[in-house]
Design a protein around this motif. Structure first.
Motif, PDB file in Angstrom:
ATOM      1  N   ASP A 122       0.800  -1.167  -0.297  1.00 20.02           N
ATOM      2  CA  ASP A 122       0.061   0.023   0.165  1.00 20.02           C
ATOM      3  C   ASP A 122       0.843   1.149   0.045  1.00 20.02           C
ATOM      4  OD1 ASP A 122      -2.749   1.412   0.481  1.00 20.02           O
ATOM      5  OD2 ASP A 122      -1.794   1.788   2.247  1.00 20.02           O
ATOM      6  N   LYS A 123       1.801   1.466   1.089  1.00 17.66           N
ATOM      7  CA  LYS A 123       2.543   2.668   1.165  1.00 17.66           C
ATOM      8  C   LYS A 123       3.729   2.676  -0.085  1.00 17.66           C
ATOM      9  CE  LYS A 123       0.421   3.273   4.877  1.00 17.66           C
ATOM     10  NZ  LYS A 123       1.009   3.315   6.338  1.00 17.66           N
ATOM     11  N   GLY A 124       4.186   1.536  -0.487  1.00 16.50           N
ATOM     12  CA  GLY A 124       4.870   1.275  -1.379  1.00 16.50           C
ATOM     13  C   GLY A 124       4.530   2.003  -2.543  1.00 16.50           C
ATOM     14  N   GLN A 125       3.251   1.853  -3.152  1.00 16.47           N
ATOM     15  CA  GLN A 125       2.605   2.416  -4.188  1.00 16.47           C
ATOM     16  C   GLN A 125       2.781   4.029  -4.175  1.00 16.47           C
ATOM     17  OE1 GLN A 125      -0.878   0.794  -6.247  1.00 16.47           O
ATOM     18  NE2 GLN A 125      -0.874  -0.416  -4.318  1.00 16.47           N
ATOM     19  N   TYR A 126       2.611   4.501  -2.950  1.00 17.23           N
ATOM     20  CA  TYR A 126       2.571   5.989  -2.731  1.00 17.23           C
ATOM     21  C   TYR A 126       4.005   6.412  -2.760  1.00 17.23           C
ATOM     22  CZ  TYR A 126       3.485   9.784   0.389  1.00 17.23           C
ATOM     23  OH  TYR A 126       4.180  11.032   0.997  1.00 17.23           O
ATOM     24  N   GLU A 149       9.139   8.376  -8.327  1.00 21.92           N
ATOM     25  CA  GLU A 149       9.115   8.043  -9.979  1.00 21.92           C
ATOM     26  C   GLU A 149       8.068   8.811 -10.738  1.00 21.92           C
ATOM     27  OE1 GLU A 149      10.285   4.075 -10.589  1.00 21.92           O
ATOM     28  OE2 GLU A 149      12.129   4.606 -10.156  1.00 21.92           O
ATOM     29  N   GLY A 150       7.092   9.177 -10.172  1.00 23.64           N
ATOM     30  CA  GLY A 150       5.787   9.761 -10.966  1.00 23.64           C
ATOM     31  C   GLY A 150       5.021   8.426 -11.534  1.00 23.64           C
ATOM     32  N   ARG A 151       5.070   7.476 -11.064  1.00 18.51           N
ATOM     33  CA  ARG A 151       4.278   6.277 -11.572  1.00 18.51           C
ATOM     34  C   ARG A 151       3.382   5.936 -10.595  1.00 18.51           C
ATOM     35  NH1 ARG A 151       6.126   0.592 -14.365  1.00 18.51           N
ATOM     36  NH2 ARG A 151       3.861  -0.131 -14.534  1.00 18.51           N
ATOM     37  N   VAL A 152       2.145   5.756 -11.185  1.00 17.44           N
ATOM     38  CA  VAL A 152       0.984   5.424 -10.481  1.00 17.44           C
ATOM     39  C   VAL A 152       0.320   4.007 -11.236  1.00 17.44           C
ATOM     40  CG1 VAL A 152      -1.307   5.770  -9.656  1.00 17.44           C
ATOM     41  CG2 VAL A 152       0.018   7.730  -9.844  1.00 17.44           C
ATOM     42  N   HIS A 177      -4.039  14.939   0.106  1.00 20.18           N
ATOM     43  CA  HIS A 177      -3.831  14.085  -0.773  1.00 20.18           C
ATOM     44  C   HIS A 177      -2.435  14.330  -0.988  1.00 20.18           C
ATOM     45  CE1 HIS A 177      -8.134  13.871  -1.719  1.00 20.18           C
ATOM     46  NE2 HIS A 177      -8.240  15.165  -1.941  1.00 20.18           N
ATOM     47  N   SER A 178      -1.963  12.953  -1.615  1.00 26.97           N
ATOM     48  CA  SER A 178      -0.491  13.192  -2.204  1.00 26.97           C
ATOM     49  C   SER A 178      -0.293  13.811  -3.422  1.00 26.97           C
ATOM     50  CB  SER A 178       0.195  11.751  -2.098  1.00 26.97           C
ATOM     51  OG  SER A 178      -0.327  10.825  -2.958  1.00 26.97           O
ATOM     52  N   LYS A 179       0.824  14.021  -3.874  1.00 28.95           N
ATOM     53  CA  LYS A 179       1.085  14.507  -5.241  1.00 28.95           C
ATOM     54  C   LYS A 179       0.083  14.233  -6.295  1.00 28.95           C
ATOM     55  CE  LYS A 179       5.445  14.853  -5.850  1.00 28.95           C
ATOM     56  NZ  LYS A 179       6.858  14.729  -5.653  1.00 28.95           N
ATOM     57  N   LEU A 180       0.271  12.744  -6.453  1.00 26.44           N
ATOM     58  CA  LEU A 180      -0.331  11.943  -7.629  1.00 26.44           C
ATOM     59  C   LEU A 180      -1.520  11.263  -7.133  1.00 26.44           C
ATOM     60  CD1 LEU A 180       3.171  10.967  -9.274  1.00 26.44           C
ATOM     61  CD2 LEU A 180       1.508  12.882 -10.104  1.00 26.44           C
ATOM     62  N   ILE A 181      -1.527  10.913  -5.949  1.00 26.18           N
ATOM     63  CA  ILE A 181      -2.796   9.728  -5.801  1.00 26.18           C
ATOM     64  C   ILE A 181      -3.619  10.444  -4.521  1.00 26.18           C
ATOM     65  CG2 ILE A 181      -3.228   7.485  -5.087  1.00 26.18           C
ATOM     66  CD1 ILE A 181      -0.452   6.615  -5.831  1.00 26.18           C
ATOM     67  N   LYS A 182      -4.797  10.485  -4.841  1.00 27.61           N
ATOM     68  CA  LYS A 182      -5.734  11.039  -3.894  1.00 27.61           C
ATOM     69  C   LYS A 182      -5.878  10.173  -2.854  1.00 27.61           C
ATOM     70  CE  LYS A 182      -8.461  14.703  -6.723  1.00 27.61           C
ATOM     71  NZ  LYS A 182      -9.564  14.745  -7.264  1.00 27.61           N
ATOM     72  N   ALA A 183      -6.164  10.798  -1.302  1.00 26.90           N
ATOM     73  CA  ALA A 183      -6.133   9.841  -0.328  1.00 26.90           C
ATOM     74  C   ALA A 183      -7.699   9.325  -0.244  1.00 26.90           C
ATOM     75  CB  ALA A 183      -5.965  10.361   0.860  1.00 26.90           C
ATOM     76  N   TYR A 184      -8.537  10.174  -0.823  1.00 30.10           N
ATOM     77  CA  TYR A 184     -10.126   9.875  -0.863  1.00 30.10           C
ATOM     78  C   TYR A 184     -10.687  10.640  -2.208  1.00 30.10           C
ATOM     79  CZ  TYR A 184      -9.899  14.457   1.103  1.00 30.10           C
ATOM     80  OH  TYR A 184      -9.661  15.959   1.313  1.00 30.10           O
ATOM     81  N   ILE A 185     -11.889   9.974  -2.401  1.00 32.63           N
ATOM     82  CA  ILE A 185     -12.405  10.539  -3.565  1.00 32.63           C
ATOM     83  C   ILE A 185     -13.688  11.184  -3.051  1.00 32.63           C
ATOM     84  CG2 ILE A 185     -13.539   9.694  -5.593  1.00 32.63           C
ATOM     85  CD1 ILE A 185     -11.517   7.403  -5.542  1.00 32.63           C
ATOM     86  N   GLU A 186     -13.914  12.545  -3.569  1.00 37.39           N
ATOM     87  CA  GLU A 186     -15.033  13.204  -2.845  1.00 37.39           C
ATOM     88  C   GLU A 186     -16.420  12.677  -3.480  1.00 37.39           C
ATOM     89  OE1 GLU A 186     -14.660  15.874  -0.839  1.00 37.39           O
ATOM     90  OE2 GLU A 186     -12.718  16.701  -1.246  1.00 37.39           O
TER      91      GLU A 186
END
Lengths: 358, 230
Positions: A269-273, A279-282, A349-358
């Motif tokens: 989980d945290k590794g993807q973040y 590296e800017g990869r999601v 939210h992190s730079k590239l991945i939102k922590a939650y979705i409105e």
């Protein structure tokens, strides 16, 4: 009757799992990172399956992380584990279920050592008596908590509110199963399906309606490596190994990952973040990442438990896309509320991945 | 053969982990550490089975023995039932008991592990006790970890834990009598002695390096010369 041929070989991949009366020992990692998973496990055992599980306030860490970080000697570790066996014996139980895979592997290693070296068992008895005055019986059965959910997977599926089916396409969800290294790599005969074809999570996923994803690095480690993660200077080892897994699974487009070890879901989980930040990869859809679940959380979702009761809000990778695919009814606005709806703010939210979705 | 090997061979990890290595390299092929570091578990097994004290002593002083992640993938695959990961446990134990560990950058990290994981076990009964352990030291824990740290007790309560309270449950306060038993076990079985040795040898090394205690621990936690990274 002597079992021969393929029947004999197959027997090595089977495992006896009792159907009741367990002494539960908790996981240090799960309690810190995924406390809701252990709550959910006990809820399923008691409320859904009517199984007697004892949760003793006096048990402690098995010291496993200390042992594999090499600061705790084996004699110390085995005597702390002997103390857990003593508590089990005193409460009248014969079946032990650790929540943790490191514990499960360590208990297995200790039991095997005692079997092959009876003098070491005698030493453990002497140490424990001297330090605590306690005596112990060896458990009749040692199973991991995921083994018990596996055993009752069909019963859970019968009671399930949801199936692992993508409601938009009608097709089974594609699930990566990740088995903790110490589940069966050390003692293959002690895990359901052995080390090469572990079936413990696959069986669960298939019973719940999902489909398993096979990929080249399926059996490689999440990257924890004990001292390799715990010390900042070594953490490149961890993230490099995590990345190796994601690079390998991503082309197969999994909808989620399920794990039976407490540490692996944290690293995956945290590794993807961390990979996104570095590296800017999601991975996954390129927007929200690939949701990672513990086996207790997976069972809780299909049983229709509120996602925020089972702890899905403490994941960095948002679970909402997965819940939506399954068709789970949930309250988005309640994700980060405390008891009684108390406002606890929200994570950034992190730079590239939102922590939650409105 | 040599006195050092004879001492090392008393360790049950070596007895269980080393039978007869045929140098096939299967362990190296499967090893996550070998994918990241210039690390070769096959060589470790080979050096130790030669029972040459001089070479073993070099290993004990080296960075090499600290690269393994103890995932034990090697145990599954070895066609001769060796486990290089177990040999590593024996070597690391020996290195700490006899002070070799402070001679390598990676070995010196043991003081940090003792002061965190070791102390958490003795003080709280958990290997990890993470309230207050934030993203400054663990930036990869992400924004969710900042939120959890800000709301540690509230999130524990929300998820059915029994944080710092008496009775059963996740992150309960483990009774003092239980902690006292664990400490006594550490005393009786050599765990406390191991901790004392880690402290003593580390203090000596810190003094040699001209570092105060706090500086030394920070140094070992963060310094990565990357000499063997692939």
């Amino acid at each position: 009757m002597k079992v021969e041929g393929k029947a004999r070989i197959w027997k090595n991949y089977q495992k006896e799992i009792p159907d009741n009366d367990f002494f539960y020992v908790r996981s240090c990692v799960r309690q810190n990172f995924f406390p809701g998973a252990e709550t959910t496990f006990l809820r399923i055992m008691k409320d859904e399956l009517g199984i007697n599980v004892y949760d003793d306030p006096a048990h402690t860490s098995c010291t496993g992380i200390g042992y594999h970080a090499d600061i705790v000697p084996f004699d110390t570790t085995m005597t702390v584990v002997a103390r857990q066996f003593a508590l089990m014996t005193e409460k009248g139980f014969k079946n032990m279920i650790p929540s943790c895979i490191t514990s499960f592997g360590l208990y297995t290693e200790i039991l095997e050592t005692w079997e092959h070296h009876p003098e070491v068992l005698e030493k453990a008895r002497k140490y424990l008596k001297e330090a605590t005055g306690r005596t112990f019986e060896i458990p009749e059965n040692l199973s991991h908590a995921s083994d018990v959910i596996f055993k009752f997977r069909h019963k859970i599926a019968e009671r399930a509110k949801y199936k692992l089916i993508n409601k938009y396409t009608g097709k089974p969800l594609r699930v990566v199963e990740h088995i903790g290294c110490h589940y069966a790599k050390m003692f293959p005969s002690k895990g359901v399906g052995g080390a090469e074809y572990p079936y413990v999570l696959t069986g669960m996923v298939e019973s719940f309606g999902g489909e398993i994803v096979d990929y080249p690095e399926r059996r490689s480690c999440c990257g924890f490596g004990f001292r390799q993660y715990l010390v900042m200077a070594n953490r490149g080892y961890t993230i490099a190994n995590t990345k190796k897994k994601f690079d390998s699974m991503d082309p197969y487009k999994p909808d989620c990952i399920v794990t039976n070890c407490p540490g692996c879901p944290m690293f995956l989980d945290k590794g993807q973040y961390a990979i996104a930040e570095l590296e800017g990869r999601v991975y996954g859809d390129g927007k929200y990442g690939i949701p990672v679940l513990t086996f207790e959380e997976l069972a809780g979702i299909v049983l229709g438990y509120d996602p925020w009761d089972i702890g899905l809000q403490v994941h960095q990778i948002p679970v909402e896309p997965l819940l939506d695919k399954i068709g789970v009814e949930y309250d988005k606005s309640a994700k980060y509320k405390g008891i009684g709806g108390r406002d606890l703010g929200k994570p950034q939210h992190s730079k590239l991945i939102k922590a939650y979705i409105e | 053969m040599g006195a050092l090997y004879d001492e090392l061979a008393k360790d049950i990890h070596l007895q269980e982990g080393l039978n007869a290595c045929i140098n096939c390299g299967t362990c190296t092929a499967i090893c996550p550490a070998a994918g990241f570091y210039n690390y070769d578990p096959r060589q470790i097994a080979d050096i130790v089975q030669q029972q040459d004290d001089k070479q073993i002593e070099e290993l004990l002083k080296s960075e090499t023995i600290w690269y393994c992640g103890e995932c034990m993938s090697c145990k599954t695959r070895c066609p001769r039932n060796n486990t290089p990961g177990q040999i590593i446990i024996a070597l690391r134990s020996y290195a700490q008991e006899h002070g070799y560990f402070t001679q390598s950058e990676k070995g010196r990290q043991q003081i940090y592990l003792k002061r965190t994981v070791g102390q958490w076990i003795l003080d709280h009964g958990y290997c990890l006790y993470l309230e207050g352990v934030g993203t400054d030291n663990h930036p990869e824990q992400g924004t969710i970890w900042d939120w959890r740290q800000d709301n540690w007790t509230e999130t524990m309560d929300r998820l059915g834990a029994n944080y710092q309270k008496a009775g059963a449950g996740a992150m309960r306060k483990i009774p003092e009598e239980a902690l006292e038993e664990v400490r006594k076990i550490f005393e009786v079985t050599g765990g406390m002695e191991r901790f004392r040795k880690i402290e003593e040898y580390s203090a000596q090394k810190a003094s040699e390096m001209g570092l105060e205690d706090e500086e030394y621990v920070k140094e070992v936690y963060t310094t990565n010369s990357s000499q063997d990274n692939k």
